[in-house]
Structure formats: C-alpha cells, structure tokens
Scaffold this motif. Structure first.
Motif, PDB file in Angstrom:
ATOM      1  N   TYR A   1      -5.236  10.265   0.637  1.00 33.10           N
ATOM      2  CA  TYR A   1      -6.170  10.967  -0.262  1.00 33.10           C
ATOM      3  C   TYR A   1      -6.031  12.477  -0.078  1.00 33.10           C
ATOM      4  O   TYR A   1      -5.877  13.224  -1.037  1.00 33.10           O
TER       5      TYR A   1
ATOM      6  N   ASP B   1     -11.216   2.949  -4.635  1.00 38.34           N
ATOM      7  CA  ASP B   1     -10.117   2.226  -3.979  1.00 38.34           C
ATOM      8  C   ASP B   1     -10.687   0.911  -3.446  1.00 38.34           C
ATOM      9  O   ASP B   1     -11.408   0.885  -2.452  1.00 38.34           O
TER      10      ASP B   1
ATOM     11  N   GLY C   1      -1.360  -2.328   9.510  1.00 40.28           N
ATOM     12  CA  GLY C   1      -2.337  -2.473   8.426  1.00 40.28           C
ATOM     13  C   GLY C   1      -1.880  -3.411   7.333  1.00 40.28           C
ATOM     14  O   GLY C   1      -2.016  -3.095   6.155  1.00 40.28           O
TER      15      GLY C   1
ATOM     16  N   CYS D   1      -5.180  -4.417  -5.677  1.00 40.08           N
ATOM     17  CA  CYS D   1      -3.770  -4.787  -5.531  1.00 40.08           C
ATOM     18  C   CYS D   1      -3.700  -6.178  -4.903  1.00 40.08           C
ATOM     19  O   CYS D   1      -4.722  -6.765  -4.563  1.00 40.08           O
TER      20      CYS D   1
ATOM     21  N   GLY E   1      -1.107  -0.401  -4.931  1.00 41.76           N
ATOM     22  CA  GLY E   1      -2.311   0.363  -5.268  1.00 41.76           C
ATOM     23  C   GLY E   1      -2.103   1.858  -5.038  1.00 41.76           C
ATOM     24  O   GLY E   1      -2.673   2.704  -5.732  1.00 41.76           O
TER      25      GLY E   1
ATOM     26  N   ARG F   1       4.893  -4.930  -3.722  1.00 38.53           N
ATOM     27  CA  ARG F   1       4.539  -3.662  -4.363  1.00 38.53           C
ATOM     28  C   ARG F   1       3.959  -3.837  -5.758  1.00 38.53           C
ATOM     29  O   ARG F   1       4.549  -3.370  -6.741  1.00 38.53           O
TER      30      ARG F   1
ATOM     31  N   LYS G   1      -3.197  -7.042   0.122  1.00 35.96           N
ATOM     32  CA  LYS G   1      -4.042  -7.541   1.220  1.00 35.96           C
ATOM     33  C   LYS G   1      -4.507  -8.971   0.927  1.00 35.96           C
ATOM     34  O   LYS G   1      -4.296  -9.874   1.731  1.00 35.96           O
TER      35      LYS G   1
HETATM   36  N1  PLP Z   1      -5.744   2.118  -0.075  1.00 36.58           N
HETATM   37  C1  PLP Z   1      -6.084   1.814   1.178  1.00 36.58           C
HETATM   38  C2  PLP Z   1      -7.458   2.165   1.659  1.00 36.58           C
HETATM   39  C3  PLP Z   1      -5.188   1.179   2.041  1.00 36.58           C
HETATM   40  O1  PLP Z   1      -5.567   0.890   3.301  1.00 36.58           O
HETATM   41  C4  PLP Z   1      -3.907   0.863   1.563  1.00 36.58           C
HETATM   42  C5  PLP Z   1      -2.916   0.227   2.441  1.00 36.58           C
HETATM   43  O2  PLP Z   1      -3.024   0.150   3.634  1.00 36.58           O
HETATM   44  C6  PLP Z   1      -3.595   1.187   0.237  1.00 36.58           C
HETATM   45  C7  PLP Z   1      -4.517   1.826  -0.555  1.00 36.58           C
HETATM   46  C8  PLP Z   1      -2.242   0.909  -0.335  1.00 36.58           C
HETATM   47  O3  PLP Z   1      -2.141  -0.347  -0.908  1.00 36.58           O
HETATM   48  P1  PLP Z   1      -0.758  -0.846  -1.503  1.00 36.58           P
HETATM   49  O4  PLP Z   1       0.026  -1.418  -0.369  1.00 36.58           O
HETATM   50  O5  PLP Z   1      -1.100  -1.882  -2.521  1.00 36.58           O
HETATM   51  O6  PLP Z   1      -0.069   0.313  -2.104  1.00 36.58           O
END
Ligand code: PLP
Length: 412
Positions: free
Chosen positions: A119, A195, A21, A226, A89, A237, A229
């Motif tokens: 979550y 999110d 991911g 964040c 994030g 981070r 992606k």
């Molecule tokens: N929220 C979702 C839906 C995600 O898919 C991800 C990471 O795969 C995150 C949050 C976490 O993001 P971060 O890498 O910025 O902490």
C-alpha cells in the motif's frame, strides 16, 4: 528474509517456518482437472478480453453478491459489468492508485499500519503522500475512528482498508464500517480500496464489506478479492475487483500492463467459484482450529501476549516483555547509542528489538517469523510485535512454539 531461511535450509538446518503468507494446502483436485481439460481443448493459448472472460466475470459477480450481505441479510447486488479480472489481487492496489490520484499533486492515500507493505510503496511510487493509519492492540488491531477523521482532508483521494487484516488478524465490524462510511461519504472525491483477500477466513463473527453498507458506499468502493488464499491458488495469479464507475479504467490498466490474466487460470477459477466447495470448507475449518491452537501455545510462553485473531491466517503477538526480559531491548538501546555517538544512526542502521528477536529465533531456535518493522513504520507506543503465519500443520505449530518456549526459558 525468505532467502535467508532457504539458505539455512540448504545448510541442513531444520527450520519450522511461520514466515510464509500462503496456504500450505494444494489446490483442490476439481480445479486442477478443469485446468487440464482447458489445456487439452487448446483455447487457452489465446488472449481473453482485458477485463476477463465474461463467464468468469459473471461468476465473480455472483460470488461477491452471495458472500457479502447487506445489514438486512440480503445478498449484495454486484453486476458482471462492474468486474475486472487480473493477475492476483495485488495489481489492483497499483491500478487503484493510478485511477484515483494524480502524480505529484499532493494527493493523499491513507493506509493501515502495520499493514501489507505494498500500500505504502504504491502510493509513493505514484507520487502521492502516504498517510499511515495506526492499528492498536487496545482496539483489537482496528483503528481509532477519531484518528481517521483527523487524517481525512480535502487532499485525501484513497482510503485503504484491509479486513481480515494482514498481519494482525483483526476484522472490521459492520458498526465500524458504518462509522467509516459516514466519514467517507462526507467527502466528494474520496475512494475506498477494500482489500478483502481473506474474506472467507473469518472466525466466530460475520464478514462484512464496506461496499455492503449502502449503495453510495458500493459506488465509492473498489472491492477486491482473489482465489490465492481461499482456494489455495496463489501461484495461479487470479484476482478480481468490483466497481461500476472505475471498471473501464481498471480494464484499461490491465490492457496496458499484462493484457489479460492467464487464460488457463481464469478457466480454473471459474471451477473454483462455481464447483464443489467441500475442500475450501475443510481448509477453512483447519485454519480456524489452528488459530486457536497457536494463540494458546504462544500465550504459554513467558513475556508473550497474543490476541485471538478474528480472521486471515496470522497472529501478531506482543513480545515487548519478552524482548525486555531477554535483554534484547537493552542491547538495541546500547547499539543505537553507539551509532548515534558516531553519527551513523539512521532508519536503516537502527537496531529494533523485534527484528533482533526474529534473528535470534531463526538462528538459535530454528523458527522463522516476521518482525513488525517489515509491515511499515513502528506504531507509536505499541511496543514489539512479530508475525506468525499458521499456514502450517498443527504438528509444526506445536513443535515450533515449543522451540520458542525452550529458547525463552533459557534466555530469560
Ligand atoms: N492483500 C493482502 C492483504 C495480502 O496479504 C496479499 C497477499 O499476501 C495480497 C493482497 C495479494 O494477493 P494476491 O496473491 O492474490 O495477489
């Protein structure tokens, strides 16, 4: 599961990987150069303020404002004073549960299923009742608004939304968000965690944040994005949230956990947000093309039905028929019957067709995917799904889906 794939690779197996991911691109060069410049200046050895460097908070506020539009097509109005920066994030999920709920008091957190597993785990960790909100294929992986209405009650403190969505690629439209807002604003103590970490990866439609619906909704929304992606920076981070009312509490959470996000990371992200956007745009175009390619290739496989994703970099094909015709479903049924007769059937021991298919694809077809059971409990009546991440090249998408097709043709 990542470790399982790595172990096979160490044994010399050539696996086409669809389970990952994170973007397969490198962080754009201008961002790296900025980080090197900061290291050489030397200030990055120091802490920053807990909420993040003010310049970055200003940049994040501007970025949130310009990338989120109101219904009238105007920029949202996000102030630097509403922003907190953290280590990606993800930490904001925990901080938001901490800021909006009380441990063990029966507070409820509603979250999408299938969905990002954190979550549910954060709601449980902090003594709340997790309440799943099911996403269904017939709604293009959005939820039923009446189901949401039924689940919201006086104990609901936090509603978690994720659009574009991991793992399905579903995207919430402005109209749907307006309907959700109506439900939220009827309640006095209900917050929304939005999110939006895939906000810049939406294909063929407008991205809309629930915070942009109206001012009251902006007050109630913890809007999170964040650089992991959009800018291919997951390892750096850095993430940020906007909410005026909870800003101090969120900064307090940062103080009490990581003190501040990485200083060099913050300098690099300032360049990401304010610098040249050509590379992120190229990455976006590539993801968009891949989303079409992988959908087309998966739909050529017998027993697979794959919706075209609206965003993110995942597809969530329905493989119910494939599992039935390859007799995986029957096998699972028989094994579960055996376990049941021996009194050994539990959620942990149960055989799931999607998971058995995942294993077969990994060990017999050399491709790695993720089964639906890793994204929360099974959605009643939704059958079997697996997640493909298309954060991999077009060549590998063609090669991997061809391997799957050959495996299916032999085993059907
Ligand atoms: N929220 C979702 C839906 C995600 O898919 C991800 C990471 O795969 C995150 C949050 C976490 O993001 P971060 O890498 O910025 O902490």
């Amino acid at each position: 599961m990542g470790a399982e794939v790595e172990a096979l690779k160490r044994q010399g197996k050539n696996i086409v990987e669809f389970h990952i991911g994170q973007p397969d691109f490198k962080t754009p060069k201008n961002i790296n150069l900025k980080a090197i410049e900061s290291i050489e200046k030397g200030d990055i050895c120091k802490y920053t303020s807990s909420a993040g460097k003010y310049e970055l908070r200003e940049a994040a506020a501007k970025w949130f404002s310009e990338t989120r539009k109101t219904k009238a097509g105007k920029n949202m109005n996000v102030k630097p004073e509403s922003i907190v920066v953290s280590a990606g994030g993800k930490p904001f999920i925990e901080y938001s549960v901490l800021c909006t709920t009380d441990y063990g008091k029966g507070d409820e957190v509603i979250f999408p299923v299938p969905g990002y597993p954190i979550y549910e785990s954060q709601a449980k960790l902090h003594g709340c009742k997790p309440v799943p909100l099911y996403l269904r294929q017939k709604n293009e992986f959005n939820f039923d608004i009446d189901e949401l209405r039924e689940k919201v009650n006086d104990n609901t403190r936090l509603l978690i939304l994720n659009s574009p969505h991991n793992p399905t690629g579903g995207v919430l439209s402005r109209k749907e968000l307006e309907e959700i807002s109506d439900i939220v604003l009827e309640k006095e103590n209900l917050w929304v965690y939005s999110d939006e970490v895939y906000s810049r990866m939406v294909y063929g439609q407008e991205f809309c944040s629930i915070a942009s619906i109206c001012e009251e909704m902006q007050e109630r929304t913890i809007m999170v994005d964040c650089v992991s992606k959009t800018y291919a920076m997951p390892g750096w981070r850095i993430g940020f949230m906007s909410n005026e009312l909870l800003q101090k509490e969120m900064a307090n959470c940062v103080t009490n956990t990581v003190s501040c996000a990485s200083h060099v990371g913050q300098d690099a992200v300032l360049e990401a947000l304010m610098g040249c956007q050509e590379k992120p745009q190229e990455m976006y175009e590539e993801f968009k093309e891949r989303s079409e390619l992988i959908t087309e290739k998966l739909n050529e496989i017998q027993g697979v039905k794959c919706l075209k994703p609206g965003g993110a970099f995942y597809v969530w094909p329905n493989v119910t028929e494939l599992c039935e015709k390859t007799r995986i479903t029957q096998y699972c049924f028989e094994e579960n019957e055996k376990l049941s007769r021996e009194g050994l059937l539990t959620d942990e021991t149960r055989y799931y067709p999607s998971e058995e298919l995942r294993k077969k694809l990994l060990y017999e077809a050399d491709i790695s995917v993720v089964a639906d059971i890793h994204f929360g409990q099974k959605v009643p009546g939704e059958g079997e799904h697996i997640r493909f991440s298309y954060a991999t090249s077009k060549e590998l998408i063609i090669k991997g889906t061809r391997r799957m097709k050959q495996w299916v043709d032999v085993n059907m």
